[in-house]
Scaffold this motif. Structure first.
Motif, PDB file in Angstrom:
ATOM      1  N   ILE A 186       0.839  -1.203   0.000  1.00 34.15           N
ATOM      2  CA  ILE A 186       0.000   0.000   0.000  1.00 34.15           C
ATOM      3  C   ILE A 186       0.878   1.259   0.000  1.00 34.15           C
ATOM      4  CG2 ILE A 186      -1.612   1.387   1.370  1.00 34.15           C
ATOM      5  CD1 ILE A 186      -2.975  -1.201   2.206  1.00 34.15           C
ATOM      6  N   ILE A 187       1.877   1.284   0.879  1.00 35.78           N
ATOM      7  CA  ILE A 187       2.760   2.452   0.955  1.00 35.78           C
ATOM      8  C   ILE A 187       3.465   2.685  -0.386  1.00 35.78           C
ATOM      9  CG2 ILE A 187       4.865   3.383   2.007  1.00 35.78           C
ATOM     10  CD1 ILE A 187       4.023   1.916   4.583  1.00 35.78           C
ATOM     11  N   MET A 188       4.028   1.617  -0.957  1.00 34.53           N
ATOM     12  CA  MET A 188       4.775   1.773  -2.200  1.00 34.53           C
ATOM     13  C   MET A 188       3.867   2.139  -3.366  1.00 34.53           C
ATOM     14  SD  MET A 188       7.681   1.652  -1.083  1.00 34.53           S
ATOM     15  CE  MET A 188       8.306   2.148  -2.688  1.00 34.53           C
ATOM     16  N   SER A 189       2.624   1.651  -3.349  1.00 32.16           N
ATOM     17  CA  SER A 189       1.680   2.023  -4.400  1.00 32.16           C
ATOM     18  C   SER A 189       1.412   3.527  -4.358  1.00 32.16           C
ATOM     19  CB  SER A 189       0.369   1.249  -4.225  1.00 32.16           C
ATOM     20  OG  SER A 189      -0.601   1.682  -5.160  1.00 32.16           O
ATOM     21  N   HIS A 210       2.885   8.370  -7.670  1.00 32.41           N
ATOM     22  CA  HIS A 210       2.967   9.839  -7.610  1.00 32.41           C
ATOM     23  C   HIS A 210       1.594  10.475  -7.397  1.00 32.41           C
ATOM     24  CE1 HIS A 210       7.175   9.600  -8.760  1.00 32.41           C
ATOM     25  NE2 HIS A 210       6.834   8.794  -9.737  1.00 32.41           N
ATOM     26  N   VAL A 211       0.829   9.875  -6.493  1.00 28.12           N
ATOM     27  CA  VAL A 211      -0.454  10.457  -6.109  1.00 28.12           C
ATOM     28  C   VAL A 211      -0.173  11.799  -5.429  1.00 28.12           C
ATOM     29  CG1 VAL A 211      -2.481  10.129  -4.636  1.00 28.12           C
ATOM     30  CG2 VAL A 211      -1.456   8.165  -5.802  1.00 28.12           C
ATOM     31  N   PRO A 212      -0.979  12.836  -5.719  1.00 27.61           N
ATOM     32  CA  PRO A 212      -0.737  14.142  -5.078  1.00 27.61           C
ATOM     33  C   PRO A 212      -1.034  14.096  -3.580  1.00 27.61           C
ATOM     34  CG  PRO A 212      -2.721  14.222  -6.440  1.00 27.61           C
ATOM     35  CD  PRO A 212      -2.074  12.899  -6.701  1.00 27.61           C
ATOM     36  N   VAL A 213       0.003  13.835  -2.810  1.00 27.78           N
ATOM     37  CA  VAL A 213      -0.126  13.676  -1.355  1.00 27.78           C
ATOM     38  C   VAL A 213       0.884  14.584  -0.664  1.00 27.78           C
ATOM     39  CG1 VAL A 213       0.192  12.070   0.570  1.00 27.78           C
ATOM     40  CG2 VAL A 213      -0.984  11.304  -1.482  1.00 27.78           C
ATOM     41  N   GLN A 237       3.281  -1.757  11.948  1.00 31.62           N
ATOM     42  CA  GLN A 237       4.056  -2.554  12.888  1.00 31.62           C
ATOM     43  C   GLN A 237       5.332  -1.798  13.258  1.00 31.62           C
ATOM     44  OE1 GLN A 237       4.425  -6.593  11.544  1.00 31.62           O
ATOM     45  NE2 GLN A 237       6.064  -7.090  12.982  1.00 31.62           N
ATOM     46  N   GLU A 238       5.704  -1.855  14.529  1.00 33.55           N
ATOM     47  CA  GLU A 238       6.869  -1.086  14.996  1.00 33.55           C
ATOM     48  C   GLU A 238       8.115  -1.396  14.179  1.00 33.55           C
ATOM     49  OE1 GLU A 238       9.696  -0.855  18.970  1.00 33.55           O
ATOM     50  OE2 GLU A 238       7.547  -1.280  19.248  1.00 33.55           O
ATOM     51  N   GLU A 239       8.303  -2.651  13.856  1.00 31.93           N
ATOM     52  CA  GLU A 239       9.482  -3.050  13.081  1.00 31.93           C
ATOM     53  C   GLU A 239       9.508  -2.352  11.723  1.00 31.93           C
ATOM     54  OE1 GLU A 239      11.168  -7.039  10.776  1.00 31.93           O
ATOM     55  OE2 GLU A 239       9.512  -7.227  12.192  1.00 31.93           O
ATOM     56  N   VAL A 240       8.339  -2.225  11.092  1.00 32.00           N
ATOM     57  CA  VAL A 240       8.255  -1.571   9.785  1.00 32.00           C
ATOM     58  C   VAL A 240       8.573  -0.083   9.912  1.00 32.00           C
ATOM     59  CG1 VAL A 240       6.716  -0.974   7.872  1.00 32.00           C
ATOM     60  CG2 VAL A 240       6.618  -3.251   8.889  1.00 32.00           C
ATOM     61  N   ALA A 241       8.062   0.539  10.964  1.00 30.11           N
ATOM     62  CA  ALA A 241       8.344   1.961  11.195  1.00 30.11           C
ATOM     63  C   ALA A 241       9.848   2.188  11.363  1.00 30.11           C
ATOM     64  CB  ALA A 241       7.588   2.443  12.428  1.00 30.11           C
ATOM     65  N   ARG A 242      10.490   1.329  12.117  1.00 33.16           N
ATOM     66  CA  ARG A 242      11.949   1.470  12.325  1.00 33.16           C
ATOM     67  C   ARG A 242      12.699   1.281  11.012  1.00 33.16           C
ATOM     68  NH1 ARG A 242      13.232   1.956  17.595  1.00 33.16           N
ATOM     69  NH2 ARG A 242      11.826   1.114  19.181  1.00 33.16           N
ATOM     70  N   ARG A 243      12.220   0.365  10.183  1.00 27.11           N
ATOM     71  CA  ARG A 243      12.874   0.136   8.890  1.00 27.11           C
ATOM     72  C   ARG A 243      12.764   1.361   7.987  1.00 27.11           C
ATOM     73  NH1 ARG A 243       9.803  -4.949   7.015  1.00 27.11           N
ATOM     74  NH2 ARG A 243      10.644  -4.354   4.984  1.00 27.11           N
ATOM     75  N   MET A 244      11.625   2.057   8.064  1.00 25.15           N
ATOM     76  CA  MET A 244      11.422   3.223   7.199  1.00 25.15           C
ATOM     77  C   MET A 244      12.450   4.319   7.456  1.00 25.15           C
ATOM     78  SD  MET A 244       7.323   3.821   7.016  1.00 25.15           S
ATOM     79  CE  MET A 244       6.193   2.478   6.739  1.00 25.15           C
ATOM     80  N   GLN A 245      12.843   4.520   8.701  1.00 24.87           N
ATOM     81  CA  GLN A 245      13.763   5.629   8.992  1.00 24.87           C
ATOM     82  C   GLN A 245      15.191   5.157   9.293  1.00 24.87           C
ATOM     83  OE1 GLN A 245      12.400   7.853  12.445  1.00 24.87           O
ATOM     84  NE2 GLN A 245      13.309   6.377  13.845  1.00 24.87           N
ATOM     85  N   LEU A 269      15.261   2.684   1.871  1.00 25.06           N
ATOM     86  CA  LEU A 269      15.720   3.508   0.755  1.00 25.06           C
ATOM     87  C   LEU A 269      14.556   3.996  -0.108  1.00 25.06           C
ATOM     88  CD1 LEU A 269      18.758   1.253   0.101  1.00 25.06           C
ATOM     89  CD2 LEU A 269      18.945   3.730   0.377  1.00 25.06           C
ATOM     90  N   ALA A 270      13.563   3.133  -0.319  1.00 25.13           N
ATOM     91  CA  ALA A 270      12.419   3.524  -1.133  1.00 25.13           C
ATOM     92  C   ALA A 270      11.628   4.643  -0.457  1.00 25.13           C
ATOM     93  CB  ALA A 270      11.520   2.318  -1.380  1.00 25.13           C
ATOM     94  N   VAL A 271      11.354   4.473   0.824  1.00 25.51           N
ATOM     95  CA  VAL A 271      10.606   5.497   1.554  1.00 25.51           C
ATOM     96  C   VAL A 271      11.393   6.806   1.592  1.00 25.51           C
ATOM     97  CG1 VAL A 271       9.786   6.172   3.848  1.00 25.51           C
ATOM     98  CG2 VAL A 271       9.215   3.923   2.937  1.00 25.51           C
ATOM     99  N   GLN A 272      12.681   6.725   1.883  1.00 26.22           N
ATOM    100  CA  GLN A 272      13.490   7.935   2.025  1.00 26.22           C
ATOM    101  C   GLN A 272      13.746   8.627   0.684  1.00 26.22           C
ATOM    102  OE1 GLN A 272      16.935   6.866   4.487  1.00 26.22           O
ATOM    103  NE2 GLN A 272      15.564   5.709   5.813  1.00 26.22           N
ATOM    104  N   TYR A 273      13.599   7.912  -0.415  1.00 22.10           N
ATOM    105  CA  TYR A 273      13.708   8.524  -1.742  1.00 22.10           C
ATOM    106  C   TYR A 273      12.518   9.449  -1.994  1.00 22.10           C
ATOM    107  CZ  TYR A 273      13.961   8.825  -6.883  1.00 22.10           C
ATOM    108  OH  TYR A 273      14.021   9.266  -8.185  1.00 22.10           O
TER     109      TYR A 273
END
Length: 294
Positions: free
Chosen positions: A135-138, A143-146, A154-162, A175-179
Protein backbone atom coordinates in the motif's frame (compact mmCIF):
# COMPACT_ATOMS: atom_id res chain seq x y z
CA UNK A 1 -21.25 11.23 19.78
CA UNK A 2 -20.05 7.96 21.32
CA UNK A 3 -16.25 8.21 21.27
CA UNK A 4 -15.07 4.91 19.81
CA UNK A 5 -11.67 5.53 21.38
CA UNK A 6 -13.31 4.41 24.63
CA UNK A 7 -13.19 0.59 24.83
CA UNK A 8 -16.74 0.26 26.19
CA UNK A 9 -18.14 2.11 23.17
CA UNK A 10 -16.22 -0.08 20.73
CA UNK A 11 -17.49 -3.20 22.50
CA UNK A 12 -21.07 -1.88 22.39
CA UNK A 13 -20.87 -1.27 18.62
CA UNK A 14 -19.34 -4.69 17.94
CA UNK A 15 -22.04 -6.40 20.01
CA UNK A 16 -24.82 -4.37 18.37
CA UNK A 17 -23.81 -5.59 14.93
CA UNK A 18 -22.52 -9.03 15.95
CA UNK A 19 -19.24 -8.22 14.25
CA UNK A 20 -16.56 -10.92 14.04
CA UNK A 21 -12.95 -9.91 13.40
CA UNK A 22 -11.58 -11.30 10.14
CA UNK A 23 -8.00 -12.51 10.30
CA UNK A 24 -7.60 -12.21 6.50
CA UNK A 25 -8.04 -8.43 6.77
CA UNK A 26 -5.68 -8.04 9.74
CA UNK A 27 -8.28 -6.13 11.75
CA UNK A 28 -7.17 -4.46 14.99
CA UNK A 29 -9.26 -1.50 16.19
CA UNK A 30 -7.78 1.32 18.25
CA UNK A 31 -9.21 1.77 21.75
CA UNK A 32 -7.06 4.57 23.16
CA UNK A 33 -8.06 8.23 22.91
CA UNK A 34 -4.52 9.48 23.58
CA UNK A 35 -3.21 7.57 20.54
CA UNK A 36 -6.05 8.91 18.41
CA UNK A 37 -5.15 12.45 19.39
CA UNK A 38 -1.50 11.76 18.55
CA UNK A 39 -2.47 10.51 15.08
CA UNK A 40 -4.45 13.66 14.26
CA UNK A 41 -1.67 15.85 15.68
CA UNK A 42 1.05 14.02 13.72
CA UNK A 43 -1.00 14.34 10.52
CA UNK A 44 -1.41 18.09 11.17
CA UNK A 45 -5.02 18.02 9.97
CA UNK A 46 -6.72 21.38 9.42
CA UNK A 47 -10.11 22.57 8.15
CA UNK A 48 -8.50 23.15 4.75
CA UNK A 49 -7.62 19.47 4.29
CA UNK A 50 -9.13 16.62 2.36
CA UNK A 51 -8.07 13.43 4.13
CA UNK A 52 -7.99 9.98 2.55
CA UNK A 53 -8.33 7.37 5.28
CA UNK A 54 -7.39 3.77 4.54
CA UNK A 55 -8.83 1.00 6.70
CA UNK A 56 -11.31 2.86 8.94
CA UNK A 57 -12.64 -0.27 10.65
CA UNK A 58 -15.67 0.83 12.68
CA UNK A 59 -14.80 4.52 12.29
CA UNK A 60 -12.66 5.12 15.37
CA UNK A 61 -10.07 7.35 13.69
CA UNK A 62 -12.67 8.56 11.18
CA UNK A 63 -14.61 10.38 13.90
CA UNK A 64 -11.51 12.33 14.94
CA UNK A 65 -10.65 13.12 11.30
CA UNK A 66 -14.18 14.39 10.58
CA UNK A 67 -13.88 16.77 13.53
CA UNK A 68 -10.52 18.12 12.31
CA UNK A 69 -10.69 18.08 8.48
CA UNK A 70 -12.75 19.83 5.83
CA UNK A 71 -13.63 16.50 4.24
CA UNK A 72 -12.79 12.82 4.73
CA UNK A 73 -12.90 10.01 2.17
CA UNK A 74 -12.53 6.64 3.84
CA UNK A 75 -11.84 3.38 1.99
CA UNK A 76 -12.81 0.08 3.64
CA UNK A 77 -12.36 -3.33 2.00
CA UNK A 78 -14.63 -5.30 4.38
CA UNK A 79 -18.26 -4.92 3.23
CA UNK A 80 -19.59 -6.09 6.62
CA UNK A 81 -18.16 -2.90 8.16
CA UNK A 82 -20.06 -0.53 5.85
CA UNK A 83 -23.33 -0.58 7.88
CA UNK A 84 -21.31 0.10 11.05
CA UNK A 85 -19.43 3.00 9.41
CA UNK A 86 -22.74 4.37 8.16
CA UNK A 87 -23.98 4.34 11.75
CA UNK A 88 -20.86 5.69 13.47
CA UNK A 89 -19.78 8.33 10.93
CA UNK A 90 -22.08 8.88 7.96
CA UNK A 91 -25.13 9.45 10.15
CA UNK A 92 -23.22 11.91 12.34
CA UNK A 93 -21.08 13.90 9.89
CA UNK A 94 -21.82 15.55 6.57
CA UNK A 95 -18.16 15.76 5.55
CA UNK A 96 -17.39 12.04 5.05
CA UNK A 97 -17.66 9.69 2.08
CA UNK A 98 -17.38 5.91 2.50
CA UNK A 99 -15.98 3.75 -0.31
CA UNK A 100 -16.20 -0.05 -0.08
CA UNK A 101 -13.18 -1.18 -2.08
CA UNK A 102 -9.58 -2.40 -1.98
CA UNK A 103 -7.39 0.72 -1.78
CA UNK A 104 -5.03 -0.83 -4.34
CA UNK A 105 -7.91 -0.79 -6.85
CA UNK A 106 -9.06 2.78 -6.19
CA UNK A 107 -8.13 5.47 -8.74
CA UNK A 108 -6.84 7.94 -6.16
CA UNK A 109 -5.78 10.52 -8.74
CA UNK A 110 -9.36 10.67 -10.05
CA UNK A 111 -10.60 10.91 -6.47
CA UNK A 112 -8.27 13.83 -5.74
CA UNK A 113 -9.39 15.60 -8.93
CA UNK A 114 -13.06 15.15 -8.03
CA UNK A 115 -12.89 15.97 -4.33
CA UNK A 116 -9.99 18.40 -4.09
CA UNK A 117 -9.55 19.95 -7.52
CA UNK A 118 -6.29 18.02 -7.98
CA UNK A 119 -4.65 19.70 -4.99
CA UNK A 120 -2.54 17.46 -2.73
CA UNK A 121 -4.27 15.58 0.09
CA UNK A 122 -3.24 14.01 3.37
CA UNK A 123 -3.44 10.27 3.98
CA UNK A 124 -4.14 8.62 7.33
CA UNK A 125 -4.21 4.84 7.69
CA UNK A 126 -4.25 2.01 10.18
CA UNK A 127 -2.68 -0.52 7.86
CA UNK A 128 -3.03 -4.31 8.10
CA UNK A 129 0.47 -5.63 8.70
CA UNK A 130 0.32 -8.15 5.87
CA UNK A 131 -0.18 -5.50 3.18
CA UNK A 132 1.58 -2.46 4.67
CA UNK A 133 4.47 -2.26 2.21
CA UNK A 134 2.42 -2.77 -1.01
CA UNK A 135 0.00 0.00 0.00
CA UNK A 136 2.76 2.45 0.96
CA UNK A 137 4.78 1.77 -2.20
CA UNK A 138 1.68 2.02 -4.40
CA UNK A 139 0.95 5.50 -3.03
CA UNK A 140 4.56 6.59 -3.42
CA UNK A 141 5.34 5.10 -6.83
CA UNK A 142 2.11 6.23 -8.51
CA UNK A 143 2.97 9.84 -7.61
CA UNK A 144 -0.45 10.46 -6.11
CA UNK A 145 -0.74 14.14 -5.08
CA UNK A 146 -0.13 13.68 -1.36
CA UNK A 147 1.33 16.11 1.18
CA UNK A 148 1.88 13.55 3.89
CA UNK A 149 0.98 10.06 5.08
CA UNK A 150 0.41 9.31 8.75
CA UNK A 151 0.37 5.56 9.20
CA UNK A 152 -0.18 3.08 12.00
CA UNK A 153 2.18 0.23 11.18
CA UNK A 154 4.06 -2.55 12.89
CA UNK A 155 6.87 -1.09 15.00
CA UNK A 156 9.48 -3.05 13.08
CA UNK A 157 8.26 -1.57 9.78
CA UNK A 158 8.34 1.96 11.20
CA UNK A 159 11.95 1.47 12.32
CA UNK A 160 12.87 0.14 8.89
CA UNK A 161 11.42 3.22 7.20
CA UNK A 162 13.76 5.63 8.99
CA UNK A 163 16.79 3.31 9.36
CA UNK A 164 20.23 4.32 8.08
CA UNK A 165 23.11 2.37 6.47
CA UNK A 166 24.82 -0.33 8.51
CA UNK A 167 21.90 -0.92 10.89
CA UNK A 168 19.94 -4.18 11.13
CA UNK A 169 16.69 -2.42 10.13
CA UNK A 170 18.17 -0.82 7.00
CA UNK A 171 16.95 -2.27 3.73
CA UNK A 172 15.14 -1.73 0.45
CA UNK A 173 12.08 -0.28 2.22
CA UNK A 174 14.26 2.28 4.02
CA UNK A 175 15.72 3.51 0.75
CA UNK A 176 12.42 3.52 -1.13
CA UNK A 177 10.61 5.50 1.55
CA UNK A 178 13.49 7.94 2.03
CA UNK A 179 13.71 8.52 -1.74
CA UNK A 180 10.12 9.77 -1.81
CA UNK A 181 9.57 11.12 1.70
CA UNK A 182 11.03 12.22 5.02
CA UNK A 183 9.93 9.72 7.69
CA UNK A 184 9.74 10.16 11.43
CA UNK A 185 8.16 8.06 14.17
CA UNK A 186 5.56 10.15 16.01
CA UNK A 187 4.57 7.59 18.65
CA UNK A 188 5.04 4.00 19.74
CA UNK A 189 1.81 2.14 20.46
CA UNK A 190 1.70 -0.97 22.70
CA UNK A 191 -0.58 -3.95 21.89
CA UNK A 192 -3.05 -3.11 24.69
CA UNK A 193 -4.22 -0.06 22.70
CA UNK A 194 -5.98 -2.34 20.20
CA UNK A 195 -8.87 -4.76 20.09
CA UNK A 196 -8.03 -7.55 19.57
CA UNK A 197 -4.47 -7.19 20.82
CA UNK A 198 -1.82 -7.80 18.15
CA UNK A 199 1.19 -9.89 19.08
CA UNK A 200 3.65 -7.07 18.36
CA UNK A 201 4.00 -3.37 19.09
CA UNK A 202 2.95 -0.70 16.61
CA UNK A 203 4.05 2.81 15.77
CA UNK A 204 2.59 5.95 14.22
CA UNK A 205 4.93 7.06 11.45
CA UNK A 206 4.60 10.27 9.46
CA UNK A 207 5.92 10.50 5.91
CA UNK A 208 6.24 14.02 4.53
CA UNK A 209 6.44 13.77 0.76
CA UNK A 210 9.43 15.44 -0.90
CA UNK A 211 9.04 18.04 -3.65
CA UNK A 212 11.80 16.22 -5.50
CA UNK A 213 13.99 13.17 -4.75
CA UNK A 214 17.18 13.78 -2.73
CA UNK A 215 19.32 12.14 -5.44
CA UNK A 216 19.36 12.16 -9.22
CA UNK A 217 19.75 8.99 -11.26
CA UNK A 218 19.36 8.16 -14.94
CA UNK A 219 16.67 5.55 -14.30
CA UNK A 220 15.00 5.42 -10.84
CA UNK A 221 13.21 2.14 -11.65
CA UNK A 222 16.55 0.52 -12.49
CA UNK A 223 18.12 1.94 -9.33
CA UNK A 224 15.42 0.27 -7.23
CA UNK A 225 16.09 -3.04 -8.99
CA UNK A 226 19.73 -2.64 -7.98
CA UNK A 227 18.70 -1.84 -4.41
CA UNK A 228 16.34 -4.83 -4.25
CA UNK A 229 19.07 -7.14 -5.56
CA UNK A 230 21.55 -5.78 -3.03
CA UNK A 231 19.31 -6.69 -0.09
CA UNK A 232 17.80 -9.93 -1.42
CA UNK A 233 20.49 -11.92 0.38
CA UNK A 234 21.95 -9.68 3.07
CA UNK A 235 24.91 -11.98 3.78
CA UNK A 236 26.00 -11.91 0.15
CA UNK A 237 28.44 -9.34 -1.15
CA UNK A 238 27.10 -6.53 -3.31
CA UNK A 239 28.73 -8.10 -6.37
CA UNK A 240 27.07 -11.48 -5.77
CA UNK A 241 23.71 -9.86 -5.06
CA UNK A 242 23.81 -8.01 -8.37
CA UNK A 243 25.00 -11.10 -10.27
CA UNK A 244 22.37 -13.44 -8.79
CA UNK A 245 19.36 -11.17 -9.29
CA UNK A 246 16.73 -12.54 -11.71
CA UNK A 247 15.75 -8.93 -12.52
CA UNK A 248 19.23 -7.90 -13.64
CA UNK A 249 21.34 -9.32 -16.44
CA UNK A 250 24.77 -8.50 -15.03
CA UNK A 251 27.93 -10.61 -15.24
CA UNK A 252 30.21 -10.93 -12.23
CA UNK A 253 32.97 -9.03 -14.06
CA UNK A 254 30.64 -6.15 -14.91
CA UNK A 255 29.29 -6.08 -11.35
CA UNK A 256 32.81 -6.02 -9.90
CA UNK A 257 33.90 -3.19 -12.20
CA UNK A 258 30.79 -1.20 -11.40
CA UNK A 259 31.20 -1.57 -7.63
CA UNK A 260 34.87 -0.51 -7.80
CA UNK A 261 34.00 2.44 -10.07
CA UNK A 262 31.22 3.53 -7.66
CA UNK A 263 33.60 3.31 -4.72
CA UNK A 264 36.17 5.42 -6.53
CA UNK A 265 33.56 7.99 -7.58
CA UNK A 266 32.21 8.26 -4.02
CA UNK A 267 35.62 8.36 -2.35
CA UNK A 268 35.17 4.98 -0.66
CA UNK A 269 37.83 2.40 0.12
CA UNK A 270 38.20 -0.02 -2.80
CA UNK A 271 36.49 -3.20 -1.60
CA UNK A 272 34.91 -5.75 -3.99
CA UNK A 273 33.56 -7.57 -0.89
CA UNK A 274 31.36 -4.61 0.04
CA UNK A 275 27.78 -5.43 1.14
CA UNK A 276 24.72 -3.47 0.05
CA UNK A 277 23.70 -2.65 3.61
CA UNK A 278 26.67 -0.25 3.83
CA UNK A 279 25.62 1.94 0.90
CA UNK A 280 23.74 5.22 1.18
CA UNK A 281 21.03 6.29 -1.26
CA UNK A 282 23.42 8.63 -3.16
CA UNK A 283 25.91 5.74 -3.48
CA UNK A 284 23.22 3.45 -4.87
CA UNK A 285 22.32 6.17 -7.38
CA UNK A 286 25.95 6.32 -8.56
CA UNK A 287 26.16 2.51 -8.73
CA UNK A 288 23.00 2.30 -10.83
CA UNK A 289 24.26 4.94 -13.26
CA UNK A 290 27.61 3.14 -13.59
CA UNK A 291 25.81 -0.15 -14.31
CA UNK A 292 23.67 1.53 -16.97
CA UNK A 293 26.92 2.56 -18.67
CA UNK A 294 28.44 -0.93 -18.50
Amino acid sequence: MADLGEPRNTIAVLQKYGFDFKKKFGQNFLIDTHVLEKIVAAADITKDDLVLEIGPGIGTVTQYLCEAAREVVTVEIDKTLIPILTDTTLSMYDNVTIINNDILKVDINALVDEKNGGKPIKVVANLPYYITTPIIMSLLEKHVPVISMTLMVQEEVARRMQAGPGTKDYGALSLAVQYYAEPYIAAFVPPNCFMPRPKVGSAVVNLTLRDKPPVETKDPAFMFKVIKASFAQRRKTLVNGLTNSPELDISKDDATRAVLAMEESCGLKQDPMLRGEKLTLPEFAVLADVLIGE
